[in-house]
Enzyme design. Structure first.
Site, short mmCIF file in Angstrom:
data_model
loop_
_atom_site.label_atom_id
_atom_site.label_comp_id
_atom_site.label_asym_id
_atom_site.label_seq_id
_atom_site.Cartn_x
_atom_site.Cartn_y
_atom_site.Cartn_z
CG ASP A 189 27.05 1.14 -8.26
OD1 ASP A 189 26.90 2.15 -8.29
OD2 ASP A 189 27.73 0.37 -8.00
CG HIS A 222 28.53 4.58 -6.38
ND1 HIS A 222 28.36 3.05 -6.71
CD2 HIS A 222 29.19 4.71 -5.44
CE1 HIS A 222 28.80 2.62 -5.44
NE2 HIS A 222 29.41 3.24 -4.72
CG ASN A 314 31.91 2.58 2.55
OD1 ASN A 314 32.96 2.13 2.75
ND2 ASN A 314 30.46 2.99 2.14
CB SER A 376 31.49 1.73 -3.00
OG SER A 376 30.36 1.26 -2.38
#
Length: 462
Positions: A189, A222, A314, A376
Site C-alpha cells: 500500500d 491509506h 468503489n 479498501s
C-alpha cells in the site's frame, strides 16, 4: 490532541480505488439506527481500551507463585500455588474447619460461606486437593484459577465507535484466538506511519518499492488506516483495537503520496512480501485492466501458500477489478452497519465475500485516527481474519483458508453466491470455530529414533 472528522481517501492503482465523494453515500450512512461514528457531527477521539490479555498473561507467568496449565500449544490457564477452593456439604463446624486447615499447614484465606479458600505454607495445591478429596463431606476441591479479563473491550467507546468488529463476531472470535506473532500480514500500500504508537512492536521489516530501501514511511494515510484495522496494538491504552492482537504487519510501500501506483510496483511488492515471509497479503488496490505482471505476481504468491486478499473497487460497477478478480485472490465487497451493500461497492460474479467498509475507524498518519470508507477498508477485515485462521492452524493451505472464510460467511443476498455479497458477510467467530487447531506432535521415543537411523544407514549401503 489532533482529531480528524470522518474523511475520504483517494487511493488507487492506476486510478481504480478512488473513494467516492461523501455525498454519494451520506444517505446510506444516516439510515437509522446508526452508530455514532456515522453521524454527521461525529468526530473520532482517541479511544482507550483494557490492557491486552496477552500482556496480563505474561505478567502472571513471570510470578513464581502462579502456575500455568497448558491445554494445548495455544491455550493455557493459571492458578495460584499453595491455594485451593473447597466446598463442603454439609459444611463442617468452624472448629472442624480450623483443625482441617491446621492439618494442611494452612489457614482460611477467604470464607464465602458456600466455599472456602485455603492457603498453605508448605503444601502444594495438588497435595491439598488430594487430602481434601478424601474428606467425606467435600463436594469439590480445585485450584484457585485466575480469570483473565473478557476479550471484549469494555471501554464505552468500543460500542460507540467500533461497530465493525462486533458486527462480524470479533468478540466471540477472541475467545478462540487473538492471533499469533508468528503470522505476518503484508500490506502492499502507501506504507505505514512507523512512529504511530499503535504499531510499536507490531511491525516486521518492510520495504519501499518506490525508493528501493527499507523505509516504507506512509505519506498518504491509506496504508496506515488499512494496517490498523488488521493489527492495531490494543495494549497501549490509546486508540482502537485491531482484529488480530498479536499478528505482525509487514509494511510494503508501493503507492506514492498521491494515492496511485503502478501494476509493476504492486507486483514487485507482492514478490518481496512473499520472499520475506508474508503469510497473508492485503491488496487494497485495483485496476480494470488485467496486468500480466500483476497476475504472475499473484500466482507466485499463491503457489508459495500465501493468502491474497483484494478490494473489489468503489465505482458501483460489475466490471471485474484486478487483482481482485484473479482466481488466486479473495475479492472483497463492502457493507454498512446494517449489513447492506455499500452504495459505492463494486459487484459481480468474482466477488467472494463482503465486510464492513463504511466509515471505519482506524489509525492514520501523524499518530492520529480517522474514519475512512471504501472496499479498501473492507479488504483488511478479511486479511485479518485469514491471519487468525493461520494462527489457529499454521499448516493450513491457503486454498483451505479461503474456503473456510467463504463457507462460514453470513448469506445476505439470494441463497448461495450472488453478485452483490459473494458468499456473504464474513463471520469471524464461525470461521474460527470451523478451523481445527493443529495437534502437537508427540516426541518420538529414543528407540524409535534409533531404529530410523539404523534403517537409513542400512539403506545407504544397499
Amino acid at each position: 490532541m489532533r482529531i480528524l472528522p470522518p474523511i475520504v481517501v483517494a487511493v488507487a492503482l492506476l486510478g481504480l480505488v478512488v473513494i467516492p465523494m461523501r455525498h454519494h453515500y451520506v444517505q446510506q450512512e444516516m439510515r437509522e439506527p446508526h452508530p455514532r461514528v456515522t453521524s454527521v457531527d461525529a468526530t473520532i477521539p482517541r479511544i482507550n481500551y483494557i490492557e491486552q490479555v496477552k500482556d496480563i498473561r505474561r505478567n502472571l507467568e513471570s510470578k513464581s507463585h502462579i502456575q500455568t496449565l497448558h491445554h494445548n500449544p495455544r491455550d493455557r490457564s493459571h492458578y495460584v500455588e499453595h491455594e485451593i477452593v473447597v466446598r463442603f456439604s454439609p459444611r463442617p463446624s468452624q472448629k472442624e474447619i480450623k483443625e482441617l486447615a491446621s492439618s494442611l499447614d494452612a489457614w482460611v484465606k477467604r470464607d464465602f460461606e458456600k466455599f472456602l479458600i485455603l492457603k498453605s505454607k508448605s503444601k502444594t495445591t495438588k497435595e491439598m486437593m488430594k487430602a481434601l478429596a478424601e474428606h467425606p463431606h467435600s463436594v469439590y476441591a480445585e485450584p484457585n484459577y485466575l480469570l483473565l479479563p473478557n476479550r471484549k473491550p469494555n471501554d464505552p467507546y468500543y460500542t460507540e465507535y467500533q461497530w465493525n468488529l462486533s458486527l462480524i463476531g470479533m468478540e466471540q472470535s477472541w475467545n478462540v484466538s487473538k492471533g499469533s506473532k508468528d503470522v505476518i500480514v503484508a500490506v502492499v500500500d502507501t506504507g505505514v506511519d512507523l512512529e504511530h504508537p499503535e504499531f510499536q512492536g507490531k511491525l516486521v521489516e518492510g520495504y519501499n518499492v518506490l525508493e528501493d530501501n527499507n523505509m516504507p514511511e506512509d505519506d498518504n494515510g491509506h496504508g496506515t488506516h488499512v494496517s490498523g484495522i488488521i493489527a492495531a496494538k490494543t495494549n497501549n491504552q490509546d486508540g482502537i483495537a485491531g482484529m488480530s492482537w498479536n499478528s505482525k504487519i509487514m509494511p510494503v510501500k508501493a503507492i506514492g503520496a498521491d494515492g496511485s501506483g503502478s501494476a509493476v510496483d504492486i507486483a514487485h511488492g507482492i514478490y518481496w512480501a512473499t520472499d520475506n515471509g508474508a503469510d497473508v497479503i492485503n491488496l487494497s488496490v485495483g485496476n480494470y485492466t488485467s496486468s500480466a505482471t500483476l497476475k504472475e505476481a499473484c500466482r507466485y504468491a499463491y503457489d508459495h501458500n500465501v493468502v491474497l486478499v483484494a478490494a473489489s473497487g468503489n465505482d458501483a460497477t460489475d466490471q471485474p477489478s484486478y487483482p481482485a478478480a484473479y482466481k488466486e485472490v479473495l475479492s472483497v465487497a463492502a457493507v454498512d452497519h446494517r449489513k447492506e451493500r455499500a452504495d459505492f461497492s463494486n459487484f459481480g460474479d468474482y466477488i467472494d465475500v463482503a465486510a464492513p467498509g463504511v466509515d471505519i475507524p482506524s489509525t492514520y498518519i501523524y499518530s492520529d485516527y480517522a474514519a475512512l470508507s471504501g472496499t479498501s477498508m473492507a479488504c483488511p477485515h478479511v486479511a485479518a481474519l485469514a491471519s487468525l485462521v493461520r494462527s489457529v492452524n499454521p499448516d493450513m493451505k491457503n486454498s483451505d483458508v479461503m474456503e473456510h472464510i467463504r463457507k462460514a460467511a453470513i448469506d445476505l443476498g439470494p441463497p448461495g453466491h450472488d453478485q452483490l455479497y459473494g458468499y456473504g458477510m464474513i463471520n469471524s467467530a464461525e470461521t474460527l470455530r470451523q478451523v481445527r487447531p493443529v495437534e502437537p506432535k508427540k516426541p518420538e521415543k529414543v528407540g524409535g529414533i534409533l531404529n530410523k537411523f539404523l534403517l537409513r544407514l542400512r539403506n545407504s549401503f544397499q
